[in-house]
Design an enzyme around this catalytic site. Structure first.
Site, PDB file in Angstrom:
ATOM      1  N   GLY A 191      61.708 111.698 -39.501  1.00  0.00           N
ATOM      2  CA  GLY A 191      62.972 112.290 -39.083  1.00  0.00           C
ATOM      3  C   GLY A 191      63.176 113.772 -39.289  1.00  0.00           C
ATOM      4  O   GLY A 191      64.279 114.274 -39.096  1.00  0.00           O
ATOM      5  N   TRP A 235      62.238 116.457 -37.527  1.00  0.00           N
ATOM      6  CA  TRP A 235      62.663 117.205 -36.330  1.00  0.00           C
ATOM      7  C   TRP A 235      64.132 116.890 -36.045  1.00  0.00           C
ATOM      8  O   TRP A 235      64.903 117.765 -35.672  1.00  0.00           O
ATOM      9  CB  TRP A 235      61.797 116.852 -35.112  1.00  0.00           C
ATOM     10  N   ASP A 288      61.985 105.834 -32.306  1.00  0.00           N
ATOM     11  CA  ASP A 288      60.670 105.563 -32.910  1.00  0.00           C
ATOM     12  C   ASP A 288      60.423 104.059 -32.956  1.00  0.00           C
ATOM     13  O   ASP A 288      61.356 103.254 -32.930  1.00  0.00           O
ATOM     14  CB  ASP A 288      60.550 106.157 -34.317  1.00  0.00           C
ATOM     15  N   ASP A 305      59.833 100.792 -28.579  1.00  0.00           N
ATOM     16  CA  ASP A 305      58.673 101.440 -27.957  1.00  0.00           C
ATOM     17  C   ASP A 305      59.165 102.253 -26.766  1.00  0.00           C
ATOM     18  O   ASP A 305      59.682 101.683 -25.792  1.00  0.00           O
ATOM     19  CB  ASP A 305      57.692 100.345 -27.514  1.00  0.00           C
ATOM     20  N   ASP A 329      56.977 114.174 -30.461  1.00  0.00           N
ATOM     21  CA  ASP A 329      55.908 114.323 -31.462  1.00  0.00           C
ATOM     22  C   ASP A 329      55.165 112.989 -31.573  1.00  0.00           C
ATOM     23  O   ASP A 329      54.494 112.730 -32.553  1.00  0.00           O
ATOM     24  CB  ASP A 329      56.548 114.730 -32.806  1.00  0.00           C
ATOM     25  N   LYS A 359      53.763 117.127 -28.213  1.00  0.00           N
ATOM     26  CA  LYS A 359      52.462 117.206 -28.867  1.00  0.00           C
ATOM     27  C   LYS A 359      51.395 116.863 -27.828  1.00  0.00           C
ATOM     28  O   LYS A 359      51.587 115.970 -26.998  1.00  0.00           O
ATOM     29  CB  LYS A 359      52.431 116.177 -30.011  1.00  0.00           C
TER      30      LYS A 359
HETATM   31  C1  LIG Z   1      53.791 112.505 -36.226  1.00  0.00           C
HETATM   32  S1  LIG Z   1      54.982 111.236 -36.313  1.00  0.00           S
HETATM   33  C2  LIG Z   1      56.476 112.085 -35.947  1.00  0.00           C
HETATM   34  C3  LIG Z   1      57.038 112.964 -37.045  1.00  0.00           C
HETATM   35  C4  LIG Z   1      58.440 113.443 -36.731  1.00  0.00           C
HETATM   36  N1  LIG Z   1      58.431 114.442 -35.670  1.00  0.00           N
HETATM   37  C5  LIG Z   1      59.122 114.076 -37.931  1.00  0.00           C
HETATM   38  O1  LIG Z   1      59.405 115.263 -37.881  1.00  0.00           O
HETATM   39  O2  LIG Z   1      59.417 113.368 -38.885  1.00  0.00           O
HETATM   40  C6  LIG Z   1      54.652 110.330 -34.856  1.00  0.00           C
HETATM   41  C7  LIG Z   1      55.569 109.157 -34.610  1.00  0.00           C
HETATM   42  O3  LIG Z   1      55.389 108.669 -33.256  1.00  0.00           O
HETATM   43  C8  LIG Z   1      55.771 107.306 -33.269  1.00  0.00           C
HETATM   44  N2  LIG Z   1      55.354 106.624 -32.026  1.00  0.00           N
HETATM   45  C9  LIG Z   1      54.102 106.405 -31.607  1.00  0.00           C
HETATM   46  N3  LIG Z   1      54.109 105.700 -30.446  1.00  0.00           N
HETATM   47  C10 LIG Z   1      55.415 105.505 -30.120  1.00  0.00           C
HETATM   48  C11 LIG Z   1      56.077 104.841 -29.045  1.00  0.00           C
HETATM   49  N4  LIG Z   1      55.377 104.240 -28.061  1.00  0.00           N
HETATM   50  N5  LIG Z   1      57.424 104.800 -29.017  1.00  0.00           N
HETATM   51  C12 LIG Z   1      58.123 105.408 -30.025  1.00  0.00           C
HETATM   52  N6  LIG Z   1      57.563 106.048 -31.078  1.00  0.00           N
HETATM   53  C13 LIG Z   1      56.216 106.093 -31.127  1.00  0.00           C
HETATM   54  C14 LIG Z   1      55.109 106.780 -34.531  1.00  0.00           C
HETATM   55  O4  LIG Z   1      55.702 105.579 -34.953  1.00  0.00           O
HETATM   56  C15 LIG Z   1      55.322 107.957 -35.530  1.00  0.00           C
HETATM   57  O5  LIG Z   1      56.435 107.728 -36.354  1.00  0.00           O
END
Ligand SMILES: C[S@@+](CC[C@H](N)C(=O)[O-])C[C@H]1O[C@@H](n2cnc3c(N)ncnc32)[C@H](O)[C@@H]1O
Length: 184
Positions: free
Chosen positions: A41, A43, A60, A76, A100, A140
């Site tokens: 969280g 961002w 997420d 998702d 991200d 990203k």
């Molecule tokens: C690098 S982390 C994000 C960090 C976040 N920006 C922060 O500042 O805390 C990547 C996130 O993408 C989520 N993610 C991956 N595939 C996803 C999807 N299909 N739908 C939603 N979230 C997804 C993962 O669960 C993970 O929590």
């Protein structure tokens, strides 16, 4: 203690987003935002501090502690029902989509970067449909086999497309960020 903890952020990922915002002014005149792959969280914490009158939706797969001034959707993002839920919440086109989203499950860096590239493309397709004309899309993106295809797709859809690697992003990682402004 880590700088992010001292400053009250849940992840050091916030410093990448801060650099992107400071360099590209992506939050200027922005009130309606979607944060994809938002957990844990940081961002969304930054958005919540910067955007006072607007709507912030954070999505997420994983549950995370709620953040003031934001609405959470746990699910998702690639699921059509989740995308419909987001659209019905805003009811109109929005200013900014940030993503991200990343997977890190296979242990195979090339495969992970391909799957993360698919997430970026899905987020971009959604953004092209749901951003207003002046809207911005930040995502990203990993240097890898799908990189050129994704950048070419972005350039077809947006007038202004940049690639940026924040100083806060580890030098040995293939991570970069796609900064897209103004739909064609
Ligand atoms: C690098 S982390 C994000 C960090 C976040 N920006 C922060 O500042 O805390 C990547 C996130 O993408 C989520 N993610 C991956 N595939 C996803 C999807 N299909 N739908 C939603 N979230 C997804 C993962 O669960 C993970 O929590």
């Amino acid at each position: 203690m880590r700088k992010s903890k001292i400053e009250g952020y849940r992840s050091r990922a916030v410093y990448k987003f801060k650099e992107i915002d400071e360099k590209f002014k992506i939050l200027n005149n922005v009130s309606n935002v979607i944060d994809l792959g938002a957990a844990p969280g940081s961002w969304s914490q930054y958005l919540s501090q910067k955007i006072k009158n607007g709507k912030i939706v954070s999505i997420d797969l994983l549950k995370f502690e709620s953040i003031r001034n934001t609405t959470q959707i746990i699910g998702d993002f690639t699921n059509n029902d989740v995308q419909l839920m987001i659209k019905s919440y805003f009811k109109k086109k929005i200013d900014l989509v940030i993503s991200d989203m990343a997977v890190n499950t296979t242990g195979n860096k090339n495969l992970d970067s391909i799957v993360t590239g698919e997430l970026c493309l899905e987020a971009m397709r959604f953004s092209i449909d749901f951003l207003n004309g002046n809207g911005r899309f930040i995502s990203k993106i990993f240097m890898g086999s799908s990189f050129n295809e994704i950048v070419a797709y972005a350039k077809k859809a947006f007038k202004d497309v940049r690639i940026f690697k924040p100083l806060a992003s580890r030098k040995d990682s293939k991570e970069n960020f796609l900064i897209c402004k103004k739909l064609r």
